[in-house]
Design an enzyme around this catalytic site. Structure first.
Site, mmCIF file in Angstrom:
data_model
loop_
_atom_site.group_PDB
_atom_site.id
_atom_site.type_symbol
_atom_site.label_atom_id
_atom_site.label_comp_id
_atom_site.label_asym_id
_atom_site.label_seq_id
_atom_site.Cartn_x
_atom_site.Cartn_y
_atom_site.Cartn_z
ATOM 1 N N ASP A 138 0.848 -1.194 0.000
ATOM 2 C CA ASP A 138 0.000 0.000 0.000
ATOM 3 C C ASP A 138 0.881 1.240 0.000
ATOM 4 O OD1 ASP A 138 -2.439 -1.414 0.114
ATOM 5 O OD2 ASP A 138 -2.267 -1.624 2.284
ATOM 6 N N ASP A 163 -7.158 -1.263 -4.504
ATOM 7 C CA ASP A 163 -8.212 -0.878 -3.547
ATOM 8 C C ASP A 163 -9.134 0.176 -4.134
ATOM 9 O OD1 ASP A 163 -7.127 -2.596 -1.619
ATOM 10 O OD2 ASP A 163 -5.813 -1.035 -0.833
#
Length: 206
Positions: free
Chosen positions: A151, A185
């Protein structure tokens, strides 16, 4: 939308997702941050669980973190086949373009994070105190199916202390928006957003 066009968009999303992750993984150390704007930063973290870093073992206390990780990865793999069939069926039946776009985004995002979970543990060494290498001679940081999701997108739009009059959280330091996420995401959220906000169009029988 045709199946061929759907696959093309899935590949495009996967390409952007994986290129961004590989770049971060091979150029940043865990916790390293690059300030782009006051409200947008590149901040490298790795997610070993589900959304917001939640682990399956947080809910099922009698299983280990590694078993929880393996179970989650296998569940994701099974789920991606289900989503893939859903996409195939929706295109075949010429269902709503909104529904097909939503499935395309969800499928691409889910597959992007699955690639991390399945392969990154063997493709890279760890990023703690060092920049990771691709296919290191000494081997990766873990085994197949035990990789961590990369991430890097962080939007701390506002930071400060909440008013004292707020129940439960009054006076506490708060960051909006706190989660760190990735392109996959964003794709998943976009897909679910289309289903939620354009529900009638997505499941229209016309």
């Amino acid at each position: 939308m045709t199946l061929k066009k759907s696959i093309l968009f899935i590949v495009l999303i996967l390409f952007i997702d994986q290129i961004s992750k590989i770049y971060i993984k091979t150029h940043f150390v865990i916790g390293e941050e690059l300030k782009v704007l006051s409200w947008f930063r590149i901040y490298f973290v790795e997610n070993d669980g589900m959304a917001w870093g939640t682990k399956l073992s947080d809910f099922i206390s009698f299983i280990s973190d590694r078993t929880a990780k393996l179970s989650l990865t296998i569940f994701r793999i099974v789920a991606i086949f289900g989503i893939g069939y859903w996409l195939y069926d929706a295109v075949k039946k010429q269902q709503s373009p909104v529904l097909i776009w939503a499935i395309v985004f969800i499928f691409a995002g889910a597959l992007g994070n699955i690639l991390d979970s399945v392969f990154y543990g063997v493709l890279f060494n760890d990023s703690f105190g060092q920049v990771a290498s691709f296919l290191p001679p000494e081997g990766g940081y873990d085994t197949l199916l035990h990789g961590k999701v990369v991430d890097m997108l962080y939007f701390p739009i506002w930071k400060g202390y909440l008013p004292e009059w707020l129940p439960f959280y009054g006076g506490q330091y708060f960051t909006f928006f706190e989660p760190v996420f990735n392109v996959a995401d964003v794709a998943i959220s976009t897909g679910f957003g289309l289903l939620v906000f354009f529900n009638k169009k997505a499941f229209s029988k016309d």
